[in-house]
Design an enzyme around this catalytic site. Structure first.
Site, short mmCIF file in Angstrom:
data_model
loop_
_atom_site.label_atom_id
_atom_site.label_comp_id
_atom_site.label_asym_id
_atom_site.label_seq_id
_atom_site.Cartn_x
_atom_site.Cartn_y
_atom_site.Cartn_z
N GLY A 1 56.56 1.97 7.37
CA GLY A 1 56.80 0.63 7.92
C GLY A 1 55.63 0.20 8.79
O GLY A 1 54.48 0.34 8.39
N GLY A 2 55.94 -0.31 9.97
CA GLY A 2 54.92 -0.87 10.86
C GLY A 2 53.85 0.14 11.22
O GLY A 2 52.66 -0.11 11.05
N LEU B 1 56.25 -8.66 6.79
CA LEU B 1 54.90 -9.04 6.36
C LEU B 1 53.99 -9.49 7.50
O LEU B 1 52.80 -9.66 7.30
CB LEU B 1 54.97 -10.14 5.29
CG LEU B 1 55.77 -9.80 4.02
CD1 LEU B 1 55.64 -10.92 3.00
CD2 LEU B 1 55.32 -8.49 3.40
N ARG C 1 53.16 -7.69 9.91
CA ARG C 1 52.45 -6.52 10.47
C ARG C 1 52.27 -5.38 9.46
O ARG C 1 51.35 -4.58 9.62
CB ARG C 1 53.23 -5.97 11.69
CG ARG C 1 54.63 -5.51 11.34
CD ARG C 1 55.48 -5.34 12.59
NE ARG C 1 56.80 -4.81 12.24
CZ ARG C 1 57.76 -5.53 11.68
NH1 ARG C 1 57.57 -6.80 11.39
NH2 ARG C 1 58.92 -4.98 11.40
N LYS D 1 59.07 0.67 -0.10
CA LYS D 1 57.91 0.71 0.79
C LYS D 1 56.95 1.83 0.43
O LYS D 1 55.73 1.63 0.43
CB LYS D 1 58.36 0.86 2.24
CG LYS D 1 58.96 -0.41 2.81
CD LYS D 1 59.23 -0.29 4.31
CE LYS D 1 59.72 -1.63 4.85
NZ LYS D 1 59.99 -1.58 6.29
N ASP E 1 61.75 4.52 12.82
CA ASP E 1 62.30 3.42 13.61
C ASP E 1 63.66 3.76 14.18
O ASP E 1 64.36 2.88 14.64
CB ASP E 1 62.39 2.16 12.76
CG ASP E 1 63.32 2.34 11.58
OD1 ASP E 1 63.89 3.44 11.43
OD2 ASP E 1 63.50 1.38 10.83
N ASN E 2 64.08 5.01 14.14
CA ASN E 2 65.41 5.29 14.67
C ASN E 2 65.49 6.70 15.23
O ASN E 2 64.72 7.60 14.85
CB ASN E 2 66.48 5.07 13.60
CG ASN E 2 66.35 6.06 12.47
OD1 ASN E 2 66.85 7.18 12.55
ND2 ASN E 2 65.62 5.67 11.42
N ALA F 1 66.68 9.91 12.77
CA ALA F 1 65.69 10.53 11.88
C ALA F 1 64.66 11.31 12.69
O ALA F 1 64.22 12.39 12.29
CB ALA F 1 65.00 9.46 11.03
N CYS G 1 88.04 -6.16 28.16
CA CYS G 1 88.54 -7.37 28.81
C CYS G 1 87.43 -8.38 29.08
O CYS G 1 87.66 -9.58 29.02
CB CYS G 1 89.29 -7.02 30.10
SG CYS G 1 88.20 -6.40 31.36
#
Lengths: 598, 342
Positions: A30-31, A61, A63, A76, A123-124, A127, A179
């Site tokens: 990814g990024g 798109l 980055r 990807k 990103d998490n 993982a 509440c």
């Protein structure tokens, strides 16, 4: 100067030679992943395997520079690998996988063994935590990295020598009492949660089960002990379930508006205790005359949602999106909220604002509501390029013959917004002795699974110097301890000890923290002595059960630690201190885990 | 703010709008930028600025693709060897974000203030990489005469620097209000706060402070003579990066036409440290490494320096963060990036 001479001159002959023979794993395309893949092949790494389950989205798109508009919906990993071939100047061998890194059939421990280094571009938290455990089992150095907006960090982790990914205490997602969300909201975020997690979910994506049960819930989670309010929460909910049954009816949207924005508010007003110290809400006034006026609002007036809508415009969006969802549910049966699904986002944004209006809370633009409802993590090309650059530079230190030097020469690099420096490098911290993950010793064992449990016990005892006071378990399933020897004649296979499972071995005496064994090949790990026992309150808490939860379902590069920690190493230390001084919330594991390979 | 973006832009730029907002994006969208010398750092800068959605970008480079370009310049491929560089690069950059108005200039990279003001005046800012010190001084004269911003970089192996001259930047920033509010007056050698106001932000549900910063920059030639470092504490002076006097020395040796050798550099560095008022921080190992890798680029160093420069340009345009003032050093060996206000 040739490309090879250029690299040799900067890296030195030795590092250059080693890199040209190094095989590495890149988790995430990814990024940070796109940037890192570029850096790794331009540094001349021999072989890079790239794993990513995701496909490309439009919002990537800005980055993820290896992807184009025509690549949307494509995987990807393979798209990135194809894109870098044009500048693969050192003929790096590239292997893409569109798969989840958790798939042990595809990625068993033996597969991870082949890599000299693992680069995380994830990103998490889940993982990262998984790769961390793999690294602890296989003793692999992981190049960790993460960004949020202009903040980012990169650092290697050395198993059992420097802090592991799980050593740092991470803040759990912020939750709100039921509440606050359902009866007494005071901020836009409360109304967003109500619209997304209660109203939308109840109407479009759940079974007919009331969310609040009459019994068995403690009032701490509800955030109130006002019996009248609790009774109202339940009846409000049951009415909504009832209303959902008429989802196919023509006047469904009118019924929803009349109930949730008018009648429910009138009922709340009857609970006078709630409004002694708060401003009273104003039930929505809605009739045919107003409806006619609302329906005349044009698409152009609504626009793209960068500006705040008026109450009437919100009603228009609410009616339109409800009608659209009503149509879809006849076919789709169940619809999940998705920030990129316009109908669901429009519903949540308009419902949020109508409720905010009722409670005199400032209205928000759809653009801003999307950010909170969709848990969007800001992400820009520059930070990803810088952090990937540091991750790649840090990897150059991992080819020193001396393991000590590798650690000494590595740093944890954080971006900072100081005016006297752009990044702040800090020494790698020692492992947190209370870390539930890396305080247990781990290793990979190679077994013939037709051997018996007794054979394994014998091997464990002779290899690690343990006596019979040990226990073996698989997850929460106890296989053996000194008072439970029913299974000793069974084969390992019968006991479920097969390729890829994690076996816990615990020393029941006070001597060792953990373990490791003839023709049963056990890993060469050193038993760690138990630290002095401190009396601590054990509290096996389950974070996921409390109140309303912000679920992180973003698709971007989440920071390793939270932003506040990342921006200042000093604060980070203070945080670690906090963690040491407060009561332990997780039971520290005192056993070891052994990964089984046949 | 009357700055609505189209639905397409909103979807494409969503994640960066979360950082600098629609207003920031609009400012970026109207920027007109010239980039001189498309080396590895230039490649990274062009990538970052194109992705961010700048208005127009002109690339100026007269080079032919050679072996040494195939190190950090990912817009090139092996088949381009021997061809003129920019025509190879142009379609690949455009493909990355067709919204950016991209054009190229392949004429010889030379300029004088007397002759070329007209060419430069259409730009809001100029970025230049690996210029000779003489070229840099001339370019700085041009940007000063036209009152446009200048960003330059130089890279040598694991090391590099960025210098910028924004002339004067006056921007109002908004931050969460702290118990002690900001004071009007100078807070560093080149910067001062000129105005402070505060109010309660209903949306954020917190008190916020608006403060106006006037950041004054110097011409490159003047930074070389700066006395600003003499005001540092003894410890800070000791910690000044040995790369700073090295980079200044290289520039001065070029300006005086002295050949760059181990000896001439050593002598110059010693003079410069004295002149800057910093302790003798001569590091011969680093000097040797810099000399050994003059203008050699590797990808991660180009990525970091190009990322920092592009971010600084975006900060200046979007007015969300203070721009760097005015020297940024990158040491890729020990992972430090100090900033010196000269």
């Amino acid at each position: 100067m040739s490309r090879v001479e250029g690299l040799k001159c900067v890296l030195g002959d030795d590092t250059y030679r080693k890199i040209r023979n190094a095989k590495v794993l890149l988790v995430g395309a990814g990024g940070i992943g796109c940037e890192l893949l570029k850096d790794l092949i331009l540094l001349g790494y021999s072989e890079v395997h790239v794993v990513d389950l995701d496909t490309i989205d439009l919002s990537n798109l800005n980055r993820q520079f290896l992807f184009r508009h025509k690549d949307i919906k494509q995987p990807k990993a393979s798209t990135a690998v194809n894109a870098v071939q044009s500048f693969n100047f050192f003929k790096t061998k590239l292997v893409p996988y569109q798969a989840s890194i958790y798939e042990t059939d595809l990625f068993p421990m033996s597969w991870f063994e082949q890599f000299d280094l693992i680069f995380n571009a994830l990103d998490n938290i889940q993982a990262r935590s998984y790769i961390n455990k793999v690294a602890l089992l296989l003793n692999k150095t992981v190049m960790e990295s993460g960004t949020t907006g202009t903040n980012g960090q990169a650092q290697p982790t050395f198993p059992y020598h420097t802090e592991c990914y799980d050593c740092l205490h991470r803040e759990t997602p912020k939750t709100f009492p039921v509440c606050t969300i359902r009866s007494t909201p005071s901020q836009p975020v409360h109304c967003i949660h109500w619209a997304k997690s209660f109203l939308f979910t109840s109407l479009f994506s759940e079974d007919d089960e009331p969310v609040v049960q009459p019994e068995g819930k403690d009032t701490g989670e509800l955030g109130t002990d006002n019996q009248q309010e609790i009774a109202n929460l339940i009846s409000e909910n049951n009415e909504l379930v009832e209303l959902k049954r008429s989802i196919a009816s023509e006047d469904f949207v009118d019924k929803v508006i009349a109930k949730v924005f008018t009648k429910d508010i009138e009922n709340l007003l009857k609970i006078s205790d709630l409004w002694k110290t708060r401003k009273q809400p104003t039930p929505l006034e809605y009739n045919n005359q107003i409806k006619e006026k609302v329906l005349k609002i044009s698409k152009e007036e609504i626009g793209t949602g960068q500006r705040e809508w008026t109450l009437e415009q919100n009603l228009k969006v609410f009616i339109d999106s409800t009608l659209a969802l009503q149509k879809r549910i006849a076919i789709e049966k169940e619809i999940e909220f998705d920030k990129d699904d316009e109908d669901t986002l429009n519903f949540v944004a308009s419902a949020t604002n109508i409720r905010s209006h009722i409670f005199s809370i400032p209205l928000k633009a759809k653009f801003d509501i999307k950010s909170i409802a969709g848990n969007i993590i800001p992400a820009i090309a520059t930070t990803n390029a810088i952090i990937a650059g540091f991750s790649a530079l840090l990897s150059l230190k991992q080819f020193d013959e001396s393991y000590e030097n590798r650690i000494q020469n590595s740093k944890a690099v954080f971006t900072v917004s100081n005016s006297d420096k752009f990044v702040s490098p800090s020494m790698l911290q020692s492992p947190n002795p209370k870390c539930a993950t890396c305080s247990a010793v781990r290793g990979v064992a190679h077994f013939d699974t037709s051997k018996t449990l007794n054979d394994l016990l014998g091997a464990l005892q002779s290899t690690y110097g343990l006596d019979e006071e040990i226990s073996l378990s698989l997850g929460s399933n106890l296989l053996y301890d000194i008072d439970f020897d029913d299974n000793v004649e069974k084969t390992l296979k019968e006991m479920g000890i097969v390729d890829g499972v994690l076996l816990n071995v615990a020393d029941e005496t006070d001597k060792y923290q953990s373990v490791k064994g003839g023709d049963l090949k056990l890993p060469d790990i050193k038993m760690a002595e138990k630290p002095p026992v401190e009396e601590k309150e054990e509290n096996d808490q389950d974070d996921e059960e409390d109140g309303v939860e912000l679920i992180n379902d973003n698709d971007d590069d989440l920071l390793i630690v939270d932003v506040k920690e990342a921006t200042s190493p000093d604060k980070r230390k203070a945080k670690a201190q906090d963690y040491d001084d407060t009561h332990v919330t997780k039971k520290p594991k005192t056993d070891s885990e052994i990964e089984i390979v046949e | 703010m009357g700055s609505e973006l189209s639905a397409d832009e909103l979807a494409l730029y969503d994640r960066q709008l979360r950082v600098w907002g629609a207003e920031g994006q609009n400012r970026i969208k109207h920027a007109s930028i010239l980039l001189i010398n498309m080396n590895g750092v230039g490649t990274e800068i062009v990538k970052n600025l194109t992705l961010s959605g700048v208005g127009s970008l002109v690339l100026w480079d007269d080079g032919v693709v050679s072996e040494s370009d195939l190190s950090a310049q990912f817009f090139l491929s092996e088949d381009d060897l021997g061809r003129q560089k920019l025509p190879c690069v142009e379609p690949r950059v455009r493909d990355m974000n067709p919204r950016v108005h991209l054009s190229i200039n392949t004429s010889k990279v030379q300029f004088t203030k007397d002759r070329d003001l007209d060419y430069f005046k259409k730009f809001q800012l100029v970025i230049a990489n690996n210029l000779t010190a003489l070229q840099l001084l001339e370019l700085n004269e041009i940007t000063r005469a036209l009152e446009i911003s200048l960003h330059v970089t130089s890279t040598h192996g694991l090391y590099g620097f960025m210098f910028n001259d924004l002339i004067v930047d006056i921007t109002t920033y908004t931050r969460k209000k702290m118990p002690v509010s900001r004071k009007i007056g100078a807070f560093s050698a080149n910067r001062e706060i000129t105005k402070v106001t505060s109010n309660f932000d209903k949306d954020k549900n917190e008190a916020v402070e608006h403060f106006t910063v006037k950041s004054t920059f110097k011409k490159f030639i003047d930074t070389l003579q700066s006395k600003n470092l003499t005001t540092l504490t003894k410890r800070q002076r000791k910690n000044v990066s040995p790369l700073l006097p090295i980079f200044i020395s290289i520039a001065e040796l070029e300006l005086t036409n002295v050949e760059l050798t181990v000896e001439s550099l050593k002598q110059k560095v010693s003079d410069i440290t004295t002149r800057l008022g910093i302790n003798d921080i001569t590091d011969e190992t680093i000097s040797a490494k810099v000399l050994n890798s003059l203008h050699v680029e590797i990808s991660p160093v180009a990525a970091i320096l190009g990322g920092a420069l592009a971010q600084d340009v975006i900060n200046m345009l979007s007015k969300k963060e203070q721009p760097i003032n005015n020297w940024l050093i990158l040491n890729g060996d020990n992972f430090t990036m100090p900033i010196y206000e000269l």
